[in-house]
Design an enzyme around this catalytic site. Structure first.
Site, short mmCIF file in Angstrom:
data_model
loop_
_atom_site.label_atom_id
_atom_site.label_comp_id
_atom_site.label_asym_id
_atom_site.label_seq_id
_atom_site.Cartn_x
_atom_site.Cartn_y
_atom_site.Cartn_z
CD GLU A 59 29.93 53.10 63.82
OE1 GLU A 59 29.86 52.78 62.59
OE2 GLU A 59 29.76 54.18 64.25
CG ASP A 60 34.43 52.02 63.68
OD1 ASP A 60 33.51 51.05 63.16
OD2 ASP A 60 34.86 52.85 63.47
#
Length: 721
Positions: A92-93
């Site tokens: 996600e990051d």
């Protein structure tokens, strides 16, 4: 990428941090050296991926996944789950892909990490819908591997622990979401330790002043209770030893959120809740639980009706224990829980205990089976839910089940939510059983389908292949599975009806060009479908039937080049035959409640976007300026319309005994069904009766009114418009 700054990150002098070395030492208590080595490798990978990133607290981001891994280590999860927890935010990051993760750590770990990751690549109309879609994805992934939700619960728990850096309004939003979804999931999976801490943190964030006041009150009360608690503890230990029962007695404190909800829901004062003294007795074997129960019942008198045997009939999340309430010294109430060591472990760790003990413990296998059944229900919910928001609504319903235990005719126990009805039971047995239910017996007696069930009842469902769900069932079902199945059926039925009505409306307008939808070539239909962002002709017809597209305009689009050039300039003919209404079109043709048209009335219709067409009487005052718009539609009745039509009449009567009964009896004699009646007293001498009745035509209504005028008590009668 550059390597992480050593295996450890420097600690803040004011706030010690949990480091990878601490985690590895902790994992030595139940994992092998090889498994711990894999966990460390996952840490190095995650630290490199997150290098340079910081949390709002100002600390390096890697502290967060390490804390999540520690929470899962506390409940003894396997090494692959710990690895996935350490890397749960890399997809996600960071630029890391699932394929890279799979190549480095294998498919199982990559699937766990992907299941926790949010949906980042799709644009949603609102943040609420994006969150609902992410939650839906996570729950569906969880049906394949339940460890996904365990990682998410640990992630949410650490976020709640560090919530103080957020804005107050965001704190409240996250706390509310956690109370509504994540804490109930932890409860549903039997993980008491996570659930209670989540609830405490949410309480502090959502109601900070109430939390502080209650915390101070409990602290003050605790000092006054020490002596009493010590006396009761000594009495319990002494009596157990006297009977030769080996066990541990622990005083059990209620957590603040539990005290708060009990005060709020039961309208109790603080002293009434805190004055309950709670103890837990943990013994070695199952049969010893019942011996210990006899001992405490001999020591203090039990309160009638307050004994629960969750060992014989476990809760839906696998929880097992004996619960009893006693009259203690000086009449003080004492709550006692009695369980084995294994039951206590299951109560704390729930489904999480399955991975560590799955080879040797039947109880954890049963808990896993119960959780698997719940997950199967989630799959059925998502099939019938129209969108992620609706799916989330159904799941929330199922997360607050104050359980009811009922039996099938063969003696199988079914666990339902409190307030569940016969229809909820039918859908719990199987979706097909629910869809074809016509009647039911409870304890061998026929009962209405909306009958609420209570623990201990035996329920038998009677089905018919010709029966189908009714929209009225939505008014009383309480389980998410039943509601999702009924809505799914009605949506499908509504779609089919919309397609049929749309075909009639479009063909009526195409007839002016000597065409119908079946003669329009696919080459002409395709660009129109593309312009409207639809994938089939049925979808176009459904849009027309639901009132989202005007049939006249669609007909014009379809005939722009389907006819010869000379006809393209010709306006469509006016005065064509109106659409015939039979009265049984179903959900996409409705009759306005403001004027309640009947066969025989002059009628018109207007399009209501998303709902179809609404039929009004021509003289209805609510039509307003609709005649000037494209949403106007000429309609007429079929020669012999079928069905019951609702209308409203007012009857002024003299205030005499039996006036209402005589009017109602006369209406019934005329073959009409009374749906509702309201009596309104006017001046002491007369009253007005408002009747909503079902008739088959205007003539039928006229005959009823003629019959009522012959009653001596009736002063005046008229139809409501």
């Amino acid at each position: 990428m550059s390597s992480p700054a050593g295996a450890q990150v420097s600690q803040s002098p004011n706030k010690p941090r949990f480091l990878i070395s601490d985690l590895c030492v902790y994992l030595e208590s139940y994992l092998s050296v090889e498994q711990i080595r894999e966990v460390y490798r996952a840490y190095v990978f995650s630290a490199e991926a997150h290098e340079g990133q910081k949390r709002l607290t100002g600390e390096p981001y890697i502290y967060h996944p390490l804390a999540v891994a520690r929470i899962l280590a506390d409940i003894r999860l396997d090494f692959r789950c710990i690895m996935a927890a350490i890397m749960h935010d890399v997809l996600e990051d960071t630029p890391i892909t699932k394929e890279q993760l799979e190549a480095e750590f294998g498919e199982e770990v990559a699937t766990l990490v992907d299941g926790v990751s949010k949906l980042n690549q799709i644009n949603f109309p609102s943040k609420a819908e994006a969150q609902a879609a992410s939650f839906r994805k996570m729950l569906l992934a969880m049906t394949q591997d339940i460890r996904i939700i365990l990682i998410k619960l640990a992630d949410r728990l650490h976020n709640m622990r560090t919530l103080e850096v957020m804005r107050p309004e965001k704190c409240r939003r996250i706390a509310r979401e956690t109370l509504e979804i994540y804490a109930p999931i932890a409860h549903r999976l039997g993980i008491y330790s996570l659930r209670t801490e989540l609830e405490e943190l949410c309480f502090a964030a959502y109601w900070p002043m109430r939390y502080r006041a209650l915390k101070e009150a409990v602290r003050t009360a605790r000092g006054n209770r020490k002596e009493v608690m010590g006396n009761i503890d000594a009495a319990l230990v002494g009596r157990l030893e006297q009977e030769g029962i080996v066990g541990v007695v622990r005083g059990r404190e209620k957590h603040l959120y539990s005290i708060y909800t009990k005060m709020r829901d039961k309208k109790l004062s603080f002293s009434e809740v805190v004055d309950v003294y709670a103890f837990r007795i943990i013994v070695d074997r199952l049969d010893t639980c019942y011996r210990a129960l006899g001992v405490v019942h001999n020591l203090y008198k039990p309160v009638p009706g307050r004994f629960k045997d969750y060992i014989a009939i476990p809760k839906a999340n696998g929880y097992q224990s004996l619960h009893t309430l006693l009259f203690g010294p000086h009449g003080l109430p004492i709550e006692i829980q009695i369980r084995t060591v294994e039951m206590d472990r299951m109560a704390e760790s729930g489904i999480a205990a399955h991975w560590l003990y799955k080879s040797s413990d039947n109880q954890s296998s049963e808990a896993h089976a119960d959780a698997s059944n719940w997950l199967k229900n989630l799959l059925e919910l998502q099939k019938d839910a129209g969108d992620s928001m609706e799916f989330l609504e159904h799941v929330k319903v199922d997360l607050f089940p104050d359980e009811v235990y009922v039996f099938t005719p063969r003696g199988k126990i079914m666990v339902l939510s409190k307030g569940a009805t016969v229809i909820d039971f039918a859908y719990a047995v199987h979706s097909d059983v629910g869809n074809h239910t016509v009647a039911a017996r409870v304890d061998r007696h026929m009962v209405p389908l909306r009958t609420r069930l209570y623990s201990g009842q035996t329920v038998e469902i009677i089905t018919s292949d010709t029966a189908n769900p009714s929209a009225a069932w939505l008014n009383f079902v309480v389980t998410g599975k039943a509601r999702a199945n009924i809505r799914g059926y009605l949506k499908n039925l509504r779609h089919q009806e919309a397609v049929t009505l749309g075909r009639r409306l479009l063909n009526k307008n195409l007839a002016q060009y000597d065409l119908n939808i079946d003669t329009i070539p696919a080459s002409r239909l395709a660009p129109v479908l593309k312009d409207f962002h639809l994938d089939s002709s049925d979808a176009l017809l459904a849009e027309i039937g639901l009132g989202n597209r005007m049939p006249l305009l669609v007909a014009r689009r379809l005939t722009d080049s389907a006819t010869d050039p000379a006809r393209e300039e010709m306006p469509p003919e006016t005065g064509s035959a109106p659409l015939a209404i039979t009265g049984t079109e179903g959900m996409v043709v409705s009759f306005a409640k403001c004027c309640r048209p009947l066969p025989g009335d002059e009628i018109v219709a207007i399009f209501n976007p998303g709902k179809g067409i609404v039929v009004h009487r021509q003289e209805c005052r609510n039509l307003g300026d609709f005649r000037k718009t494209d949403s106007w539609l000429d309609v007429s009745w079929e020669k012999d319309p079928v069905g019951d039509f609702t209308t409203e009449i007012k009857v002024d009567v003299g205030n005499k005994r039996g006036a209402l009964a005589s009017v109602a009896s006369a209406i019934s004699e005329m073959g009409a069904n009374i749906k509702n009646v309201i009596m309104e007293e006017r001046d002491g001498l007369t009253s007005t009766l408002h009747f909503v009745v079902a008739v088959d035509s205007r003539i039928h209504l006229a005959n009823i009114m003629r019959r009522l005028r012959r009653l001596k008590t009736v002063l005046r009668i008229y139809r409501v418009n």
